[in-house]
Design a protein around this motif. Structure first.
Motif, PDB file in Angstrom:
ATOM      1  N   PRO A 142       0.832  -1.212   0.000  1.00 21.25           N
ATOM      2  CA  PRO A 142       0.000   0.000   0.000  1.00 21.25           C
ATOM      3  C   PRO A 142       0.864   1.259   0.000  1.00 21.25           C
ATOM      4  CG  PRO A 142      -0.718  -1.565   1.690  1.00 21.25           C
ATOM      5  CD  PRO A 142       0.609  -2.034   1.201  1.00 21.25           C
ATOM      6  N   LEU A 143       0.408   2.272  -0.682  1.00 27.15           N
ATOM      7  CA  LEU A 143       1.049   3.579  -0.638  1.00 27.15           C
ATOM      8  C   LEU A 143       0.676   4.260   0.669  1.00 27.15           C
ATOM      9  CD1 LEU A 143       0.133   4.646  -4.276  1.00 27.15           C
ATOM     10  CD2 LEU A 143       2.387   3.858  -3.491  1.00 27.15           C
ATOM     11  N   LEU A 144       1.552   5.143   1.145  1.00 28.47           N
ATOM     12  CA  LEU A 144       1.258   5.862   2.376  1.00 28.47           C
ATOM     13  C   LEU A 144      -0.021   6.679   2.191  1.00 28.47           C
ATOM     14  CD1 LEU A 144       2.262   6.539   5.222  1.00 28.47           C
ATOM     15  CD2 LEU A 144       3.531   8.464   4.239  1.00 28.47           C
ATOM     16  N   GLY A 145      -0.971   6.500   3.088  1.00 26.06           N
ATOM     17  CA  GLY A 145      -2.255   7.193   2.992  1.00 26.06           C
ATOM     18  C   GLY A 145      -3.311   6.434   2.220  1.00 26.06           C
ATOM     19  N   GLU A 146      -2.945   5.323   1.622  1.00 27.85           N
ATOM     20  CA  GLU A 146      -3.919   4.513   0.881  1.00 27.85           C
ATOM     21  C   GLU A 146      -4.975   3.962   1.842  1.00 27.85           C
ATOM     22  OE1 GLU A 146      -2.237   1.834  -2.072  1.00 27.85           O
ATOM     23  OE2 GLU A 146      -3.561   0.250  -1.370  1.00 27.85           O
ATOM     24  N   THR A 147      -6.195   3.826   1.356  1.00 24.86           N
ATOM     25  CA  THR A 147      -7.286   3.306   2.185  1.00 24.86           C
ATOM     26  C   THR A 147      -8.041   2.221   1.437  1.00 24.86           C
ATOM     27  OG1 THR A 147      -8.845   4.983   1.358  1.00 24.86           O
ATOM     28  CG2 THR A 147      -7.609   5.519   3.375  1.00 24.86           C
ATOM     29  N   PHE A 148      -8.835   1.482   2.185  1.00 25.37           N
ATOM     30  CA  PHE A 148      -9.767   0.518   1.585  1.00 25.37           C
ATOM     31  C   PHE A 148     -10.979   0.436   2.490  1.00 25.37           C
ATOM     32  CE2 PHE A 148     -11.393  -3.904   1.045  1.00 25.37           C
ATOM     33  CZ  PHE A 148     -11.803  -3.778  -0.271  1.00 25.37           C
ATOM     34  N   GLU A 413       5.210   4.795  -7.261  1.00 21.10           N
ATOM     35  CA  GLU A 413       6.285   4.726  -6.274  1.00 21.10           C
ATOM     36  C   GLU A 413       7.174   5.965  -6.353  1.00 21.10           C
ATOM     37  OE1 GLU A 413       8.042   0.989  -7.276  1.00 21.10           O
ATOM     38  OE2 GLU A 413       6.662  -0.169  -6.019  1.00 21.10           O
ATOM     39  N   GLU A 414       7.441   6.450  -7.577  1.00 22.57           N
ATOM     40  CA  GLU A 414       8.249   7.664  -7.724  1.00 22.57           C
ATOM     41  C   GLU A 414       7.482   8.876  -7.194  1.00 22.57           C
ATOM     42  OE1 GLU A 414      10.914  10.417  -8.101  1.00 22.57           O
ATOM     43  OE2 GLU A 414      11.318   8.263  -8.281  1.00 22.57           O
ATOM     44  N   LYS A 415       6.167   8.927  -7.420  1.00 20.38           N
ATOM     45  CA  LYS A 415       5.351  10.021  -6.891  1.00 20.38           C
ATOM     46  C   LYS A 415       5.397  10.029  -5.369  1.00 20.38           C
ATOM     47  CE  LYS A 415       0.719  12.056  -7.202  1.00 20.38           C
ATOM     48  NZ  LYS A 415      -0.594  12.005  -7.882  1.00 20.38           N
ATOM     49  N   GLN A 416       5.368   8.843  -4.769  1.00 20.33           N
ATOM     50  CA  GLN A 416       5.439   8.730  -3.314  1.00 20.33           C
ATOM     51  C   GLN A 416       6.808   9.201  -2.803  1.00 20.33           C
ATOM     52  OE1 GLN A 416       3.778   5.479  -0.289  1.00 20.33           O
ATOM     53  NE2 GLN A 416       5.423   4.640  -1.524  1.00 20.33           N
ATOM     54  N   ARG A 417       7.876   8.819  -3.498  1.00 19.11           N
ATOM     55  CA  ARG A 417       9.210   9.262  -3.089  1.00 19.11           C
ATOM     56  C   ARG A 417       9.350  10.779  -3.204  1.00 19.11           C
ATOM     57  NH1 ARG A 417      10.737   4.149  -5.481  1.00 19.11           N
ATOM     58  NH2 ARG A 417      10.801   5.109  -7.560  1.00 19.11           N
ATOM     59  N   ALA A 418       8.817  11.361  -4.289  1.00 16.67           N
ATOM     60  CA  ALA A 418       8.885  12.810  -4.474  1.00 16.67           C
ATOM     61  C   ALA A 418       8.129  13.546  -3.366  1.00 16.67           C
ATOM     62  CB  ALA A 418       8.323  13.187  -5.844  1.00 16.67           C
ATOM     63  N   ARG A 423       8.207  16.745   1.808  1.00 18.00           N
ATOM     64  CA  ARG A 423       7.917  16.864   3.244  1.00 18.00           C
ATOM     65  C   ARG A 423       9.206  17.048   4.036  1.00 18.00           C
ATOM     66  NH1 ARG A 423       4.462  12.577   2.114  1.00 18.00           N
ATOM     67  NH2 ARG A 423       5.866  11.089   3.164  1.00 18.00           N
ATOM     68  N   SER A 424      10.235  16.316   3.623  1.00 20.52           N
ATOM     69  CA  SER A 424      11.521  16.427   4.315  1.00 20.52           C
ATOM     70  C   SER A 424      12.108  17.820   4.144  1.00 20.52           C
ATOM     71  CB  SER A 424      12.491  15.370   3.769  1.00 20.52           C
ATOM     72  OG  SER A 424      13.748  15.473   4.394  1.00 20.52           O
ATOM     73  N   LYS A 425      11.999  18.363   2.932  1.00 22.33           N
ATOM     74  CA  LYS A 425      12.523  19.702   2.664  1.00 22.33           C
ATOM     75  C   LYS A 425      11.791  20.755   3.484  1.00 22.33           C
ATOM     76  CE  LYS A 425      11.601  21.619  -1.294  1.00 22.33           C
ATOM     77  NZ  LYS A 425      11.590  21.903  -2.760  1.00 22.33           N
ATOM     78  N   ASP A 426      10.491  20.589   3.627  1.00 21.64           N
ATOM     79  CA  ASP A 426       9.676  21.553   4.374  1.00 21.64           C
ATOM     80  C   ASP A 426       9.586  21.206   5.859  1.00 21.64           C
ATOM     81  OD1 ASP A 426       9.224  22.786   1.954  1.00 21.64           O
ATOM     82  OD2 ASP A 426       7.298  21.773   1.615  1.00 21.64           O
ATOM     83  N   GLU A 427      10.288  20.122   6.250  1.00 24.36           N
ATOM     84  CA  GLU A 427      10.274  19.651   7.648  1.00 24.36           C
ATOM     85  C   GLU A 427       8.857  19.371   8.130  1.00 24.36           C
ATOM     86  OE1 GLU A 427      12.424  22.459   9.997  1.00 24.36           O
ATOM     87  OE2 GLU A 427      14.366  21.859   9.191  1.00 24.36           O
ATOM     88  N   GLU A 428       8.082  18.737   7.271  1.00 22.75           N
ATOM     89  CA  GLU A 428       6.701  18.366   7.603  1.00 22.75           C
ATOM     90  C   GLU A 428       6.637  16.886   7.971  1.00 22.75           C
ATOM     91  OE1 GLU A 428       4.017  19.248   4.480  1.00 22.75           O
ATOM     92  OE2 GLU A 428       4.390  21.413   4.489  1.00 22.75           O
ATOM     93  N   GLU A 429       5.798  16.575   8.924  1.00 23.36           N
ATOM     94  CA  GLU A 429       5.548  15.189   9.306  1.00 23.36           C
ATOM     95  C   GLU A 429       4.275  14.707   8.621  1.00 23.36           C
ATOM     96  OE1 GLU A 429       7.299  13.093  11.157  1.00 23.36           O
ATOM     97  OE2 GLU A 429       8.903  14.539  11.561  1.00 23.36           O
ATOM     98  N   TRP A 430       4.267  13.434   8.220  1.00 21.78           N
ATOM     99  CA  TRP A 430       3.063  12.849   7.644  1.00 21.78           C
ATOM    100  C   TRP A 430       1.980  12.731   8.715  1.00 21.78           C
ATOM    101  CZ3 TRP A 430       0.825  11.771   3.145  1.00 21.78           C
ATOM    102  CH2 TRP A 430      -0.281  10.925   3.147  1.00 21.78           C
ATOM    103  N   ASP A 464      -3.443  13.404  -2.446  1.00 21.77           N
ATOM    104  CA  ASP A 464      -3.440  12.952  -3.827  1.00 21.77           C
ATOM    105  C   ASP A 464      -2.287  11.960  -3.982  1.00 21.77           C
ATOM    106  OD1 ASP A 464      -3.478  12.554  -6.547  1.00 21.77           O
ATOM    107  OD2 ASP A 464      -2.607  14.505  -7.053  1.00 21.77           O
ATOM    108  N   ILE A 465      -2.577  10.665  -3.912  1.00 21.64           N
ATOM    109  CA  ILE A 465      -1.511   9.663  -3.951  1.00 21.64           C
ATOM    110  C   ILE A 465      -1.477   8.880  -5.260  1.00 21.64           C
ATOM    111  CG2 ILE A 465      -1.464   9.399  -1.446  1.00 21.64           C
ATOM    112  CD1 ILE A 465      -3.092   6.843  -1.741  1.00 21.64           C
ATOM    113  N   TYR A 466      -2.511   9.021  -6.099  1.00 16.27           N
ATOM    114  CA  TYR A 466      -2.545   8.286  -7.364  1.00 16.27           C
ATOM    115  C   TYR A 466      -2.276   9.192  -8.565  1.00 16.27           C
ATOM    116  CZ  TYR A 466      -4.838   4.790  -4.437  1.00 16.27           C
ATOM    117  OH  TYR A 466      -5.167   3.896  -3.459  1.00 16.27           O
TER     118      TYR A 466
END
Length: 466
Positions: A142-148, A413-418, A423-430, A464-466
């Motif tokens: 699952p991608l981070l934030g994915e739901t079912f 997967e590349e969208k998730q990495r980007a 988030r890391s650049k902006d020092e944001e937590e998921w 927006d994960i997809y």
């Protein structure tokens, strides 16, 4: 009486699951039948589909050794696998297969005696892993934030799950009874390791079942799972380890031993255990196979039967030993009896639902698993935009388009990495949307617990994960 006759002639002090199972609603048959994504509408009632749009993609021309040879002893959650080794379901959908035998929870809710309830809860815990037999395809991570979400009004429940962490991968789920009879929830951190010829899966995490009417809470962890012959030979699965089910309200406990196949394969799929009360007195014995059925029997009858069992002759022991030495290059799947020998006086607790006749052509899915990725008319407008039914890579694989599935998987997967880099650049937590890390009040351990609100259908702040 042979073993097959004993199977069907066993006493059923608790009713067979055949008598209490809630099946899909039957619809009248009319000529004006409509079909969408394999789902059939008859007289305004949508039936669940019975197959997939395309058959399983062949893996004959692909070698997994080139990927796994550098991973011996390593944890595999960070290893990118070719999509051909997947099955067209997300791990979140795979988790929902715990609910295939929901009728057992309804049965437990209806029983007045706590010991009988524990027996049926134990059967439910075993049934929750039954669908894994012969399921050698890997579900999509699952991608981070994915739901079912899964709502089954005919079976009286609705489920929501969310991928709450990516490294380590953690999936949280929560099931609510539509009649306020029970709640079932947990969070799973599946640790995968490659050991040369096999892949071992440790499903870390606690399952919690609350029977609201009886004010009872049960917790347990799932057994270990091992897939043999990932490099050479026929793939086969075994589950092993000790599962303890605790009734936190009464102090009763059930201890189940999922047996490994052993040297001669005689214990493959076997599950044996016992239920003890708060004074540690054994009240019943539980036995069967996680691939087939489970029974309960009085401890005295069990001991009498065990003492009366005849030891195998030297000839049969020699034959088994000779067979066990065959196939040095692969872990041969033992040739074992497919039915459970029933001890006289036993009560049937659960029997597995037969799979579709064409299951081998559709990733060895159960009838329940076949329905999980179906997309009925107007469903897309109701689903959260993060629901894994909307994942283009899984949809492409289900439709038999391996090239598109691979390309979409790589894109996602590349969208998730980007997004993680941003988030890391902006020092944001998921921030998770539907679950929070809290303390499970029954175990005192950290657990991802549902915060509510999903079925209010307000998804404006979903990522927006997809």
């Amino acid at each position: 009486m042979n073993s097959e006759e004993e199977f069907y002639d066993a006493e059923t002090g608790l009713e067979s699951d055949d008598s209490c199972e809630v099946s899909f609603k039957d619809a009248l048959v009319f000529d004006n039948k409509q079909e969408t994504d394999g789902c059939t509408q008859e007289n305004g009632v949508w039936e669940h589909r019975k197959s997939l749009p395309a058959e399983m993609i062949s893996r004959n021309n692909f070698s997994i050794w080139s990927i796994l040879k550098k991973c011996i002893g390593m944890e595999l959650s960070k290893i990118a696998m070719p999509v051909v080794f997947n099955e067209p379901l997300s791990f979140l959908q795979r988790i929902s297969e715990y609910m295939e035998h929901t009728h057992l929870i309804h049965k437990a809710c209806s029983l007045p005696d706590s010991m009988e309830r524990m027996q049926v809860v134990a059967a439910f815990a075993v049934s929750a892993v039954a669908s894994q037999w012969e399921r050698t395809g890997k579900p999509f991570n699952p991608l981070l934030g994915e739901t079912f979400e899964l709502t089954r009004e005919e079976e009286g429940y609705r489920l929501i799950s969310e991928q709450v962490s990516h490294h380590p991968p953690v999936s949280a789920f929560h099931v609510q009874s539509l009649q306020q009879e029970f709640e079932f929830h947990g969070s799973i951190y599946p640790k995968l390791k490659f050991w040369g010829k096999s892949v071992e899966a440790e499903p870390k995490g606690t399952m919690t079942l609350e029977l609201l009417k009886h004010e009872e809470v049960y917790t347990w962890t799932n057994p270990m799972c091992c897939v043999h012959n990932v490099i050479l030979g026929k793939l086969w699965i075994e589950q092993y380890g000790t599962v303890e089910i605790i009734n936190h309200s009464t102090g009763d406990k059930c201890v189940l031993n999922f047996k490994s196949c052993g040297m001669f394969g005689k214990d493959l799929h076997k599950v044996e255990g016992y239920i003890q009360d708060s004074s540690k007195k054994k009240r019943s014995v539980i036995y069967g196979k996680w691939t087939e059925c489970m029974y309960s029997v009085d401890p005295k009858l069990y001991e009498t039967y065990r003492k009366s069992e005849k030891k195998p002759s030297s000839d049969s022991r020699k034959l088994k030993q000779e067979r066990s030495c065959e196939g040095e290059e692969a872990d041969d799947l033992p040739d074992v009896q497919e039915t459970v020998t029933v001890i006289p006086g036993s009560a049937l607790l659960w029997r597995v639902t037969p799979r579709p006749a064409h299951s081998a052509q559709i990733y060895n899915f159960t009838s329940f698993a076949v329905t999980l990725n179906e997309l009925k008319p107007d469903m897309e407008r109701q689903l959260a935009p993060t629901d894994c039914r909307l994942r283009p890579d899984i949809r492409a694989m289900e439709n038999g388009d391996i090239d598109l599935a691979s390309a979409e998987k790589e894109r996602l997967e590349e969208k998730q990495r980007a997004a993680r880099r941003e988030r890391s650049k902006d020092e944001e937590e998921w921030t998770t949307r539907w679950f929070e890390l809290r303390t499970n009040p029954h175990t005192g351990t950290d657990d991802w617990l549902y915060t509510g609100g999903y079925f209010d259908r307000n998804y404006t702040d979903c990522p927006d994960i997809y």
